[in-house]
Design a protein around this motif. Sequence first.
Motif, PDB file in Angstrom:
ATOM      1  N   THR A  43       0.817  -1.219   0.000  1.00 47.68           N
ATOM      2  CA  THR A  43       0.000   0.000   0.000  1.00 47.68           C
ATOM      3  C   THR A  43       0.848   1.266   0.000  1.00 47.68           C
ATOM      4  O   THR A  43       0.388   2.315  -0.450  1.00 47.68           O
ATOM      5  CB  THR A  43      -0.942   0.020   1.216  1.00 47.68           C
ATOM      6  N   THR A  44       2.084   1.190   0.493  1.00 45.81           N
ATOM      7  CA  THR A  44       2.946   2.375   0.482  1.00 45.81           C
ATOM      8  C   THR A  44       3.386   2.729  -0.930  1.00 45.81           C
ATOM      9  O   THR A  44       3.830   3.858  -1.176  1.00 45.81           O
ATOM     10  CB  THR A  44       4.192   2.161   1.364  1.00 45.81           C
ATOM     11  N   ASN A  74     -12.425  -7.903  -8.167  1.00 44.49           N
ATOM     12  CA  ASN A  74     -11.459  -7.251  -7.293  1.00 44.49           C
ATOM     13  C   ASN A  74     -10.995  -8.210  -6.206  1.00 44.49           C
ATOM     14  O   ASN A  74     -11.791  -8.992  -5.670  1.00 44.49           O
ATOM     15  CB  ASN A  74     -12.070  -6.009  -6.638  1.00 44.49           C
ATOM     16  N   TYR A  75      -9.704  -8.108  -5.860  1.00 47.67           N
ATOM     17  CA  TYR A  75      -9.129  -8.936  -4.814  1.00 47.67           C
ATOM     18  C   TYR A  75      -8.197  -8.085  -3.969  1.00 47.67           C
ATOM     19  O   TYR A  75      -7.750  -7.012  -4.388  1.00 47.67           O
ATOM     20  CB  TYR A  75      -8.349 -10.111  -5.419  1.00 47.67           C
ATOM     21  N   LEU A  76      -7.861  -8.576  -2.783  1.00 44.91           N
ATOM     22  CA  LEU A  76      -6.936  -7.898  -1.881  1.00 44.91           C
ATOM     23  C   LEU A  76      -5.693  -8.765  -1.677  1.00 44.91           C
ATOM     24  O   LEU A  76      -5.803  -9.962  -1.398  1.00 44.91           O
ATOM     25  CB  LEU A  76      -7.597  -7.618  -0.532  1.00 44.91           C
ATOM     26  N   ILE A  77      -4.520  -8.157  -1.831  1.00 45.60           N
ATOM     27  CA  ILE A  77      -3.262  -8.870  -1.629  1.00 45.60           C
ATOM     28  C   ILE A  77      -3.112  -9.214  -0.148  1.00 45.60           C
ATOM     29  O   ILE A  77      -3.104  -8.321   0.714  1.00 45.60           O
ATOM     30  CB  ILE A  77      -2.073  -8.010  -2.097  1.00 45.60           C
ATOM     31  N   ASN A  78      -3.043 -10.491   0.158  1.00 47.76           N
ATOM     32  CA  ASN A  78      -2.939 -10.975   1.542  1.00 47.76           C
ATOM     33  C   ASN A  78      -4.048 -10.421   2.430  1.00 47.76           C
ATOM     34  O   ASN A  78      -3.895 -10.338   3.645  1.00 47.76           O
ATOM     35  CB  ASN A  78      -1.562 -10.632   2.134  1.00 47.76           C
ATOM     36  N   GLY A  79      -5.165 -10.018   1.815  1.00 45.20           N
ATOM     37  CA  GLY A  79      -6.295  -9.491   2.573  1.00 45.20           C
ATOM     38  C   GLY A  79      -6.094  -8.084   3.095  1.00 45.20           C
ATOM     39  O   GLY A  79      -6.899  -7.610   3.914  1.00 45.20           O
ATOM     40  N   ALA A  97      -4.704  -2.716  -0.712  1.00 40.99           N
ATOM     41  CA  ALA A  97      -3.828  -3.431  -1.648  1.00 40.99           C
ATOM     42  C   ALA A  97      -4.697  -4.155  -2.669  1.00 40.99           C
ATOM     43  O   ALA A  97      -4.797  -5.384  -2.687  1.00 40.99           O
ATOM     44  CB  ALA A  97      -2.924  -4.407  -0.908  1.00 40.99           C
ATOM     45  N   LEU A  98      -5.331  -3.377  -3.531  1.00 33.26           N
ATOM     46  CA  LEU A  98      -6.358  -3.899  -4.430  1.00 33.26           C
ATOM     47  C   LEU A  98      -5.783  -4.421  -5.739  1.00 33.26           C
ATOM     48  O   LEU A  98      -4.930  -3.781  -6.361  1.00 33.26           O
ATOM     49  CB  LEU A  98      -7.374  -2.796  -4.733  1.00 33.26           C
ATOM     50  N   VAL A  99      -6.274  -5.567  -6.156  1.00 33.13           N
ATOM     51  CA  VAL A  99      -5.920  -6.177  -7.448  1.00 33.13           C
ATOM     52  C   VAL A  99      -7.202  -6.332  -8.253  1.00 33.13           C
ATOM     53  O   VAL A  99      -8.225  -6.767  -7.716  1.00 33.13           O
ATOM     54  CB  VAL A  99      -5.266  -7.562  -7.245  1.00 33.13           C
ATOM     55  N   LEU A 102      -3.133  -4.035 -11.801  1.00 33.31           N
ATOM     56  CA  LEU A 102      -3.744  -4.783 -12.898  1.00 33.31           C
ATOM     57  C   LEU A 102      -2.745  -5.796 -13.439  1.00 33.31           C
ATOM     58  O   LEU A 102      -1.900  -5.463 -14.272  1.00 33.31           O
ATOM     59  CB  LEU A 102      -4.169  -3.834 -14.031  1.00 33.31           C
ATOM     60  N   PRO A 103      -2.771  -7.058 -12.960  1.00 33.29           N
ATOM     61  CA  PRO A 103      -1.957  -8.089 -13.608  1.00 33.29           C
ATOM     62  C   PRO A 103      -2.443  -8.300 -15.027  1.00 33.29           C
ATOM     63  O   PRO A 103      -3.620  -8.063 -15.330  1.00 33.29           O
ATOM     64  CB  PRO A 103      -2.164  -9.329 -12.734  1.00 33.29           C
ATOM     65  N   ARG A 104      -1.539  -8.749 -15.912  1.00 29.71           N
ATOM     66  CA  ARG A 104      -1.866  -8.818 -17.331  1.00 29.71           C
ATOM     67  C   ARG A 104      -2.203 -10.235 -17.786  1.00 29.71           C
ATOM     68  O   ARG A 104      -3.227 -10.467 -18.411  1.00 29.71           O
ATOM     69  CB  ARG A 104      -0.681  -8.274 -18.142  1.00 29.71           C
ATOM     70  N   LEU A 105      -1.338 -11.179 -17.484  1.00 30.52           N
ATOM     71  CA  LEU A 105      -1.487 -12.567 -17.922  1.00 30.52           C
ATOM     72  C   LEU A 105      -1.176 -13.503 -16.752  1.00 30.52           C
ATOM     73  O   LEU A 105      -0.674 -13.057 -15.705  1.00 30.52           O
ATOM     74  CB  LEU A 105      -0.543 -12.857 -19.096  1.00 30.52           C
ATOM     75  N   ALA A 106      -1.426 -14.793 -16.935  1.00 32.99           N
ATOM     76  CA  ALA A 106      -1.156 -15.763 -15.875  1.00 32.99           C
ATOM     77  C   ALA A 106       0.320 -15.783 -15.489  1.00 32.99           C
ATOM     78  O   ALA A 106       0.665 -16.075 -14.339  1.00 32.99           O
ATOM     79  CB  ALA A 106      -1.607 -17.154 -16.315  1.00 32.99           C
TER      80      ALA A 106
END
Length: 335
Positions: free
Chosen positions: A132-133, A168-173, A177-179, A222-226
Amino acid sequence: MTTTLLLVAGLFSLTFPAAVAAEAPGVPPVLSVKAARELGAGSTVTVRAVVLNGDEMGNIRYVQDSEAGLALYAHPAKLPGFGELRAGDSIQVTGQLKLYNGLLEMDPVASLHKLAGGRRLRAVEVTAAQATTAFIESNESRLMEIKGVTRLLTPANTPVRTLAGNANYLINGLPGALVRVTAASTGPDGLIDSPLPTAEPFDLRGVLSQYAPGGTGGYQLLPRLATDMVLGGGLPRLTEEPVPVDVNPTGFTVVYSTLNPGDTRVRYGLDAKKLKEVKTDPTPTTHHSLTLSDLIPGTTYYVEVSSRNAAGTETAPPVPFITSSGKQARPTSKN
């Protein structure tokens, strides 16, 4: 005749025809991406930068140089060459800047020139605990790599096993830290329906974007591919030990596997401490194969395999392989 240009902060150099390098009348001078961003919405700018994604994100392309990133938005049918841009392409692009829900983007794009391809992408690296920083304006539209992700959770704290589009997802909750997975990342290499790694922590790559109707906050990775879910720190990491196949009196083929793609390297010799012979294949792969020939029949050779990529080199200890005894049959000829 060619002209060589050294791009911003020594990120990379390019050689291309002087006709391309020359500025057309009325085209703004080339700026660094950071300098262009500082001019703000409403400005018409020209930048040279490296593309971070292809059509797995739809009609948007993110670009960056060594200091900053920028979003480009265009309809491929209206701008020749835009739809064909892929990660690693270096381009010169001119257009007007505007704000779209907090994201500074170039729209409309007036002109686009591809200068080269295959440029290395450099990511801002940060640990998952500090993610988040790094979700800040100065990193907007830049490639990021979040190290040591153990899980993704939904905003309702539900564990995730496979990824869905427009979700939407959260990195390690972690709050903030939104994905976000885009709906266009489909197919064999896409994110949609891809399972999350569960055996060990992984690194998550993506472009830091922003969606903030109020103008502030709303940063999202925003991840792009697997392949943006990277195991083993990106190192090749041997997963299958080398074995010989197609053994014959004068040679054999060495095969082995790695977790992540890398080149193929084999060192071999009659003494495990003096491996003088070297054979390589630069093609990145996870399934490695190299054939050794002109060897001595019925002889033990010590073989050391390794693989290298941008993250580093993984090497296995030498192992003994034996060529088969006897002479190779020679083809007969008829007069």
